[in-house]
Motif scaffolding. Structure first.
Motif, mmCIF file in Angstrom:
data_model
loop_
_atom_site.group_PDB
_atom_site.id
_atom_site.type_symbol
_atom_site.label_atom_id
_atom_site.label_comp_id
_atom_site.label_asym_id
_atom_site.label_seq_id
_atom_site.Cartn_x
_atom_site.Cartn_y
_atom_site.Cartn_z
ATOM 1 N N PRO A 199 0.816 -1.216 0.000
ATOM 2 C CA PRO A 199 0.000 0.000 0.000
ATOM 3 C C PRO A 199 0.848 1.264 0.000
ATOM 4 C CG PRO A 199 0.104 -0.902 2.206
ATOM 5 C CD PRO A 199 0.839 -1.864 1.315
ATOM 6 N N ARG A 200 0.352 2.283 -0.669
ATOM 7 C CA ARG A 200 0.859 3.637 -0.551
ATOM 8 C C ARG A 200 -0.300 4.497 -0.077
ATOM 9 N NH1 ARG A 200 3.346 6.355 -5.140
ATOM 10 N NH2 ARG A 200 4.432 7.520 -3.532
ATOM 11 N N LYS A 201 -0.135 5.804 -0.050
ATOM 12 C CA LYS A 201 -1.158 6.679 0.508
ATOM 13 C C LYS A 201 -2.502 6.490 -0.183
ATOM 14 C CE LYS A 201 -2.256 11.526 1.446
ATOM 15 N NZ LYS A 201 -1.818 12.926 1.341
ATOM 16 N N ASN A 202 -2.514 6.506 -1.502
ATOM 17 C CA ASN A 202 -3.775 6.430 -2.240
ATOM 18 C C ASN A 202 -3.806 5.301 -3.259
ATOM 19 O OD1 ASN A 202 -5.045 8.738 -1.036
ATOM 20 N ND2 ASN A 202 -3.661 10.014 -2.229
ATOM 21 N N GLU A 203 -2.967 4.276 -3.053
ATOM 22 C CA GLU A 203 -2.917 3.218 -4.041
ATOM 23 C C GLU A 203 -2.359 1.941 -3.440
ATOM 24 O OE1 GLU A 203 -0.139 3.988 -7.224
ATOM 25 O OE2 GLU A 203 1.147 5.091 -5.881
ATOM 26 N N ILE A 204 -2.521 0.870 -4.156
ATOM 27 C CA ILE A 204 -1.892 -0.399 -3.819
ATOM 28 C C ILE A 204 -1.159 -0.877 -5.060
ATOM 29 C CG2 ILE A 204 -2.243 -2.801 -3.158
ATOM 30 C CD1 ILE A 204 -4.673 -1.961 -1.604
ATOM 31 N N VAL A 205 0.136 -1.064 -4.936
ATOM 32 C CA VAL A 205 0.914 -1.584 -6.060
ATOM 33 C C VAL A 205 0.902 -3.103 -5.962
ATOM 34 C CG1 VAL A 205 2.354 0.465 -6.240
ATOM 35 C CG2 VAL A 205 3.091 -1.400 -4.775
ATOM 36 N N HIS A 206 0.759 -3.780 -7.093
ATOM 37 C CA HIS A 206 0.651 -5.235 -7.040
ATOM 38 C C HIS A 206 0.873 -5.855 -8.399
ATOM 39 C CE1 HIS A 206 -3.316 -5.704 -9.070
ATOM 40 N NE2 HIS A 206 -3.486 -4.460 -8.672
ATOM 41 N N ASN A 207 1.103 -7.163 -8.385
ATOM 42 C CA ASN A 207 1.095 -7.921 -9.624
ATOM 43 C C ASN A 207 -0.203 -8.735 -9.676
ATOM 44 O OD1 ASN A 207 1.567 -9.882 -7.713
ATOM 45 N ND2 ASN A 207 3.297 -10.821 -8.760
ATOM 46 N N LEU A 208 -0.304 -9.648 -10.609
ATOM 47 C CA LEU A 208 -1.511 -10.463 -10.751
ATOM 48 C C LEU A 208 -1.195 -11.917 -10.439
ATOM 49 C CD1 LEU A 208 -2.954 -8.966 -14.060
ATOM 50 C CD2 LEU A 208 -3.748 -8.529 -11.733
ATOM 51 N N CYS A 209 -2.177 -12.621 -9.899
ATOM 52 C CA CYS A 209 -1.962 -14.005 -9.500
ATOM 53 C C CYS A 209 -3.280 -14.764 -9.549
ATOM 54 C CB CYS A 209 -1.375 -14.053 -8.084
ATOM 55 S SG CYS A 209 -1.330 -15.692 -7.357
ATOM 56 N N THR A 210 -3.291 -15.909 -10.203
ATOM 57 C CA THR A 210 -4.452 -16.799 -10.229
ATOM 58 C C THR A 210 -3.966 -18.212 -9.944
ATOM 59 O OG1 THR A 210 -5.595 -15.424 -11.863
ATOM 60 C CG2 THR A 210 -6.390 -17.673 -11.571
ATOM 61 N N ALA B 283 -3.740 -13.799 -18.835
ATOM 62 C CA ALA B 283 -3.714 -14.265 -20.223
ATOM 63 C C ALA B 283 -4.596 -15.493 -20.429
ATOM 64 C CB ALA B 283 -2.283 -14.586 -20.648
ATOM 65 N N TRP B 284 -5.012 -16.139 -19.342
ATOM 66 C CA TRP B 284 -5.797 -17.366 -19.508
ATOM 67 C C TRP B 284 -7.215 -17.060 -20.014
ATOM 68 C CZ3 TRP B 284 -10.159 -17.454 -16.486
ATOM 69 C CH2 TRP B 284 -10.153 -16.716 -15.294
ATOM 70 N N ASP C 34 -7.894 -31.818 -2.887
ATOM 71 C CA ASP C 34 -7.116 -32.214 -1.718
ATOM 72 C C ASP C 34 -6.340 -31.054 -1.107
ATOM 73 O OD1 ASP C 34 -5.322 -31.820 -3.741
ATOM 74 O OD2 ASP C 34 -4.248 -33.710 -3.485
ATOM 75 N N GLY C 35 -6.549 -29.833 -1.623
ATOM 76 C CA GLY C 35 -5.860 -28.669 -1.084
ATOM 77 C C GLY C 35 -4.476 -28.446 -1.654
ATOM 78 N N ARG C 36 -4.116 -29.222 -2.663
ATOM 79 C CA ARG C 36 -2.795 -29.062 -3.275
ATOM 80 C C ARG C 36 -2.893 -28.209 -4.543
ATOM 81 N NH1 ARG C 36 0.989 -32.255 -0.978
ATOM 82 N NH2 ARG C 36 0.211 -33.908 0.392
ATOM 83 N N LEU C 37 -1.812 -27.475 -4.807
ATOM 84 C CA LEU C 37 -1.791 -26.584 -5.961
ATOM 85 C C LEU C 37 -1.827 -27.382 -7.256
ATOM 86 C CD1 LEU C 37 -1.467 -23.545 -6.748
ATOM 87 C CD2 LEU C 37 0.978 -23.996 -6.981
ATOM 88 N N ALA C 38 -2.764 -27.036 -8.134
ATOM 89 C CA ALA C 38 -2.868 -27.683 -9.440
ATOM 90 C C ALA C 38 -2.288 -26.806 -10.547
ATOM 91 C CB ALA C 38 -4.327 -28.018 -9.756
ATOM 92 N N ARG C 39 -2.384 -25.495 -10.359
ATOM 93 C CA ARG C 39 -1.897 -24.571 -11.395
ATOM 94 C C ARG C 39 -1.678 -23.213 -10.762
ATOM 95 N NH1 ARG C 39 -5.021 -23.202 -17.121
ATOM 96 N NH2 ARG C 39 -3.979 -21.223 -17.567
ATOM 97 N N LEU C 40 -0.647 -22.505 -11.227
ATOM 98 C CA LEU C 40 -0.366 -21.167 -10.719
ATOM 99 C C LEU C 40 0.072 -20.278 -11.867
ATOM 100 C CD1 LEU C 40 -0.061 -19.245 -8.295
ATOM 101 C CD2 LEU C 40 2.297 -20.067 -8.039
ATOM 102 N N ASP C 41 -0.697 -19.210 -12.115
ATOM 103 C CA ASP C 41 -0.362 -18.217 -13.134
ATOM 104 C C ASP C 41 -0.043 -16.906 -12.432
ATOM 105 O OD1 ASP C 41 -0.992 -20.182 -14.911
ATOM 106 O OD2 ASP C 41 -2.802 -19.241 -15.700
ATOM 107 N N VAL C 42 1.170 -16.394 -12.653
ATOM 108 C CA VAL C 42 1.611 -15.171 -11.987
ATOM 109 C C VAL C 42 2.109 -14.183 -13.025
ATOM 110 C CG1 VAL C 42 3.211 -14.192 -10.290
ATOM 111 C CG2 VAL C 42 2.247 -16.463 -9.919
ATOM 112 N N GLY C 43 1.879 -12.891 -12.750
ATOM 113 C CA GLY C 43 2.367 -11.849 -13.652
ATOM 114 C C GLY C 43 1.573 -11.807 -14.940
ATOM 115 N N THR C 44 2.270 -11.783 -16.078
ATOM 116 C CA THR C 44 1.592 -11.659 -17.366
ATOM 117 C C THR C 44 0.710 -12.861 -17.667
ATOM 118 O OG1 THR C 44 3.551 -12.579 -18.466
ATOM 119 C CG2 THR C 44 3.382 -10.186 -18.337
ATOM 120 N N LYS C 45 1.053 -14.030 -17.115
ATOM 121 C CA LYS C 45 0.245 -15.226 -17.353
ATOM 122 C C LYS C 45 -1.095 -15.152 -16.633
ATOM 123 C CE LYS C 45 4.011 -18.539 -18.096
ATOM 124 N NZ LYS C 45 4.617 -19.796 -17.595
ATOM 125 N N ALA C 46 -1.138 -14.377 -15.532
ATOM 126 C CA ALA C 46 -2.318 -14.377 -14.675
ATOM 127 C C ALA C 46 -3.532 -13.736 -15.335
ATOM 128 C CB ALA C 46 -2.012 -13.669 -13.356
#
Length: 321
Positions: A271-282, A302-303, A288-300
């Motif tokens: 966070p900053r004063k009037n914004e939140i800087v972030h990337n993208l994540c899906t 693009a699906w 079973d609670g295990r990760l099946a797929r992770l898309d981060v950044g530009t991939k997040a």
């Protein structure tokens, strides 16, 4: 000894500026910018600021270098943020824990920041790098450990506050395929959080077309802005975006829970004063609670719905086995 990198005009994606790719800004308190015509006629001004900090992430696949930099007086507070590196950058020159210094050249026109470049970057204090033995197709190899989860890893549990004010743990969704993305409701850039909202809307409709499948899938849009995105705010936002629980739910989590889950999924935000800087994540989490797929950044962002639907179907078919 100082390890000097060749200055290559390291153009960073300007996360801190609403006009550039990895930042989203809430602007209710900001003054109106100059008219576009007047701004276009104004000369470009350049200011230089020293930047110093520790390398906290190296992602050659996404061409990102994440730096936890110190306060830049007169410009920005201390924070951890990713810098998009130019094509051809040799990421083998960067290591977790390296202390780097460089110059941030900020360009503005008519009082509005247009972008910046990170130049003259040097590793002034190399890190002592712990290594782990990892089996690769080429055989055993010593590599730097990573905090990011890989497919098959158990996703850490956390508590979310849903749009209906109820509290629920991620683990309570076991038995379902969970598609998790991160947003905040004040994000104005159409290619970021609003785009993820649109993608989840389309995905929810595709999933709902098969009622038997829909009963085993949960879509969660998790806000990393808990101070603003209260259940009331999320409920109104969900109605606008077409989210219909239990298939698609908006929720948020405490700062502590977000800090615990974000690094594991490759999410960076601050966070900053009037914004939140972030990337993208899906992320797609199996029954079973295990990760099946992770898309981060530009991939997040693009699906497509059909692409994600295939991943969901595969996770359901496997049952998490």
């Amino acid at each position: 000894m100082t390890r000097r990198l060749v200055p290559v005009g390291l153009r960073a994606v300007a996360l801190i500026f609403p006009a550039l790719a990895l930042a989203c800004s809430g602007r209710e308190e900001e003054p109106a910018p100059p008219a576009p015509a007047a701004r276009a006629e104004a000369p470009v001004e350049t200011k230089e600021y020293p930047l110093a900090g520790e390398v906290r992430g190296v992602d050659a696949e996404e061409a990102e270098l994440r730096i936890r930099h110190e306060e830049i007086p007169g410009f920005m507070p201390a924070m951890t943020m990713p810098f998009q590196m130019p094509e051809g950058t040799d990421f083998s020159e960067f290591h977790l824990g390296d202390y780097v210094e460089g110059t941030l050249r900020v360009r503005s026109r008519g009082g509005v920041t247009e972008g910046y470049d990170l130049v003259g970057l040097e590793v002034v204090k190399p890190a002592i790098k712990p290594l782990v033995l990892e089996m690769t197709p080429e055989g055993p190899k010593l590599v730097e450990p990573s905090n990011r989860l890989r497919p098959g890893d158990q996703v850490p549990d956390f508590t979310m506050i849903q749009q209906d004010v109820t509290s629920r743990k991620l683990s309570e969704l076991r038995g379902n395929v969970v598609v998790l993305t991160f947003i905040y409701t004040r994000c104005p850039l159409p290619e970021f959080c609003p785009m993820m909202d649109r993608k989840f809307n389309e995905l929810s409709q595709s999933v709902a077309a098969n009622p038997a499948r829909a009963g085993k899938v949960r879509l969660v849009s998790l806000s990393f802005d808990p101070d603003h995105d209260t259940p009331e705010v999320l409920s109104k936002h969900a109605a606008i975006r077409g989210a219909k629980p239990p298939l698609w739910t908006y929720a948020t989590a405490s700062h502590d829970d977000l800090a615990a889950i974000a690094p594991a999924l490759g999410l960076t935000f601050g966070p900053r004063k009037n914004e939140i800087v972030h990337n993208l994540c899906t992320a797609v989490i199996g029954p079973d609670g295990r990760l099946a797929r992770l898309d981060v950044g530009t991939k997040a962002n693009a699906w497509t719905a059909s692409d994600m639907l295939r991943t969901i179907s595969e996770a359901l078919a496997s049952g998490g086995d």
